[in-house]
Write a protein that holds these residues in place. Structure first.
Motif, PDB file in Angstrom:
ATOM      1  N   ALA A  82      -9.089   1.371  -9.799  1.00  0.00           N
ATOM      2  CA  ALA A  82      -8.293   2.599  -9.787  1.00  0.00           C
ATOM      3  C   ALA A  82      -9.279   3.760  -9.711  1.00  0.00           C
ATOM      4  O   ALA A  82      -9.473   4.494 -10.677  1.00  0.00           O
ATOM      5  CB  ALA A  82      -7.427   2.695 -11.035  1.00  0.00           C
ATOM      6  N   CYS A 104      -1.987   1.575  -5.055  1.00  0.00           N
ATOM      7  CA  CYS A 104      -2.027   3.045  -5.089  1.00  0.00           C
ATOM      8  C   CYS A 104      -3.464   3.539  -5.183  1.00  0.00           C
ATOM      9  O   CYS A 104      -3.954   3.831  -6.295  1.00  0.00           O
ATOM     10  CB  CYS A 104      -1.216   3.567  -6.276  1.00  0.00           C
ATOM     11  SG  CYS A 104       0.480   2.957  -6.329  1.00  0.00           S
ATOM     12  N   PRO A 105      -4.164   3.654  -4.078  1.00  0.00           N
ATOM     13  CA  PRO A 105      -5.569   4.091  -4.126  1.00  0.00           C
ATOM     14  C   PRO A 105      -5.739   5.530  -4.598  1.00  0.00           C
ATOM     15  O   PRO A 105      -6.823   5.903  -5.045  1.00  0.00           O
ATOM     16  CB  PRO A 105      -6.038   3.925  -2.676  1.00  0.00           C
ATOM     17  CG  PRO A 105      -4.783   4.005  -1.858  1.00  0.00           C
ATOM     18  CD  PRO A 105      -3.722   3.379  -2.702  1.00  0.00           C
ATOM     19  N   CYS A 106      -4.677   6.346  -4.517  1.00  0.00           N
ATOM     20  CA  CYS A 106      -4.760   7.745  -4.944  1.00  0.00           C
ATOM     21  C   CYS A 106      -4.217   7.967  -6.348  1.00  0.00           C
ATOM     22  O   CYS A 106      -4.037   9.128  -6.760  1.00  0.00           O
ATOM     23  CB  CYS A 106      -4.003   8.636  -3.962  1.00  0.00           C
ATOM     24  SG  CYS A 106      -4.728   8.683  -2.311  1.00  0.00           S
ATOM     25  N   ASN A 161      -9.488   6.726  -8.591  1.00  0.00           N
ATOM     26  CA  ASN A 161      -9.129   8.129  -8.784  1.00  0.00           C
ATOM     27  C   ASN A 161      -8.349   8.391 -10.070  1.00  0.00           C
ATOM     28  O   ASN A 161      -7.850   9.500 -10.270  1.00  0.00           O
ATOM     29  CB  ASN A 161      -8.315   8.626  -7.592  1.00  0.00           C
ATOM     30  CG  ASN A 161      -9.135   8.679  -6.318  1.00  0.00           C
ATOM     31  OD1 ASN A 161     -10.121   9.398  -6.236  1.00  0.00           O
ATOM     32  ND2 ASN A 161      -8.742   7.890  -5.327  1.00  0.00           N
ATOM     33  N   GLY A 166      -2.962  -1.671  -7.820  1.00  0.00           N
ATOM     34  CA  GLY A 166      -3.761  -1.979  -6.636  1.00  0.00           C
ATOM     35  C   GLY A 166      -3.199  -1.398  -5.359  1.00  0.00           C
ATOM     36  O   GLY A 166      -3.939  -1.197  -4.393  1.00  0.00           O
ATOM     37  N   MET A 217       0.845  -1.177   0.000  1.00  0.00           N
ATOM     38  CA  MET A 217       0.000   0.000   0.000  1.00  0.00           C
ATOM     39  C   MET A 217       0.886   1.234   0.000  1.00  0.00           C
ATOM     40  O   MET A 217       1.757   1.398   0.862  1.00  0.00           O
ATOM     41  CB  MET A 217      -0.929   0.005   1.230  1.00  0.00           C
ATOM     42  CG  MET A 217      -1.926   1.162   1.241  1.00  0.00           C
ATOM     43  SD  MET A 217      -3.036   1.115  -0.209  1.00  0.00           S
ATOM     44  CE  MET A 217      -3.890  -0.435   0.058  1.00  0.00           C
TER      45      MET A 217
END
Length: 486
Positions: free
Chosen positions: A223, A199-201, A225, A197, A173
């Motif tokens: 993804a 990198c949520p931002c 964002n 996966g 993460m």
């Protein structure tokens, strides 16, 4: 903000700007608590804040290391000595570029760990001259240097890797990473899914010459964002799925179209679309592109190569469907040829996919000096030009213009139909002429050709016809980066 404050000062007799009057040490302390992007934006507060962000960490707050080709052993050791002398203190930007054979895997790992310890927000790693196709092909080679993802810095916001292998851990993460650029990286499908996966931002993903990828599909990891997605010449990829995410505004693709469903009609947020087959020798298999493009109702900038244009035009002409390109402001055609059929495709597109708000049209013509009209071996039925739809067009720019018959027909059509046209740029390619030991360059377009154009009928009395390359940024296409050679 500064403008509003100054207005209040003039109107209210000089209101005090307390935040700009803070001591510099305190302002630096404030900047040290902000991410790099936000710290840079504080320059809009006033002149006392402008550029101050660069001083928030011990000098140097940015470190750019570069090893030239053929560097001696002492020169190769200098970058490691520099980071040892600086120590592990906060830093915004770290860049390291080197050539094949100049760095070992332990040395690279040491540099990456140093950047992580300094909590860098921007990290660039570049290997040049990797040998053969690997330097621009992303093919894995024995003993290739590798970067393991995640790289460790909890504040990392931008990552750029070129010529190095990238491996990725499962279930990692990286909460702050927003931009990833991978160039000539032999990334596997699984590693790509793990990186995305983690990198949520993630807002921007750029993949170029990553020729180990077979399936570019991370819809299972999501993804949410993602706003910009670019794929250039990942030539072994046979399956591509553009993720349907609520904020995706830009998709650029250059390369062979091997898959059938690149876009989906539900991509209503897409505003910028660039599609190029990679060259005149490639084509399109059965694909959903023709049916999807006319339905992208929020599209504002569209770039199509002549092959993609052909498929869209033919499909739209045969199918009764409603085009929704009502918000399109800029259209860019990348023409690998300018035969009768190519001109017919342009006319067909403008008729079947009307763009009532179109303001800027760019046409990049092929560089060959032979007139394609004389090389048509098959009879091609001429397409009738559209009768309207160019009422708001005010700028047209055609590059590599040579005055060939089909090019002249297109110019004649635009001059007669664009009633609000203000500027028409016709930029001819240059050709070399030997003169003694020197070569001089002259336009391919002769003077009598220019005179003929100036005498054409015009719907707009105020149009200016210019035959020289302008320097004004306003005359450059928004999709100015073209990934193929003409």
């Amino acid at each position: 903000m500064e403008g509003d404050h100054e207005k209040r000062q003039r109107a209210g007799g000089g209101e005090e700007d307390r935040i700009s009057e803070l001591p510099e040490a305190l302002r630096l302390q404030i900047l040290s608590l902000l991410p790099l992007k936000s710290a840079i934006r504080t320059g809009a507060l006033s002149s006392r804040w402008r550029g101050l962000w660069a001083q928030r960490w011990p000098d140097p707050s940015s470190l750019c290391l570069c090893l030239p080709p053929g560097a001696s052993a002492a020169a190769r050791a200098e970058p490691l000595a520099i980071i040892d002398r600086r120590g592990r203190r906060r830093m915004d930007f770290f860049s390291f570029s080197f050539h094949s054979g100049q760095l070992t895997q332990p040395d690279l790992k040491r540099c990456v760990e140093y950047a992580a310890a300094c909590e860098v927000e921007v990290l660039h790693l570049r290997l040049d001259g990797g040998g053969g196709r690997g330097s621009r092909g992303g093919t894995r080679r024995p003993g290739m240097l590798a970067v393991h993802f995640p790289v460790g810095s909890p504040r990392l916001a931008r990552l750029s890797v070129r010529g190095l292998n990238v491996t990725a851990s499962a279930n990692a993460m990286v909460g702050a990473l927003e931009v990833i650029h991978l160039h000539s990286v032999p990334l596997t499908d699984a590693a790509l899914r793990r990186v995305v996966g983690a990198c949520p931002c993630l807002r921007e993903l750029d993949l170029r010459y990553c020729r180990r990828l077979r399936r570019i599909d991370f819809t299972t990891v999501g993804a949410p964002n993602l706003r910009s997605f670019t794929i250039v010449d990942c030539s072994r990829a046979t399956d591509l799925r553009v993720p349907v995410v609520p904020r995706l505004g830009s998709f650029r693709f250059s390369g062979a179209f091997h898959c059938s469903n690149i876009l989906t009609a539900t991509m209503g947020t897409l505003q910028h679309l660039y599609l190029c087959s990679g060259g005149p020798e490639t084509g399109l298999p059965p694909t959903n592109l023709p049916s999807t493009i006319p339905r992208l109702s929020n599209l504002r900038v569209l770039t199509l190569c002549s092959i993609a244009l052909q498929y869209v035009s033919v499909f739209a002409a045969k199918t009764v469907m409603e085009s929704k390109l009502c918000n399109l402001r800029e259209l860019h055609f990348l023409m690998f040829g300018m035969t009768n059929s190519n001109l017919a495709d342009i006319y067909s597109f403008l008729k079947t996919c009307p763009c009532p708000q179109l303001e800027r049209l760019f046409v990049q013509l092929p560089t060959n000096t032979r007139d394609a009209f004389t090389e048509n071996f098959l009879e091609v039925a001429e397409e009738e030009p559209p009768k309207g739809g160019l009422e708001n067009l005010w700028l047209v720019k055609m590059t590599n213009f040579k005055g060939h018959r089909n090019e002249m027909q297109l110019v004649d059509f635009l001059l007669r139909k664009a009633s609000c046209l203000k500027k028409l740029f016709l930029i001819a390619p240059k050709e070399d002429h030997p003169r003694g030991f020197r070569k001089i360059q002259s336009d391919v377009l002769p003077n009598f050709g220019k005179t003929e154009i100036l005498l054409l009928e015009r719907a707009s009395a105020n149009v200016q016809i210019v035959f020289s390359e302008p320097n004004d940024p306003e005359t450059q296409p928004l999709h100015s980066e073209v990934f193929v050679r003409f």
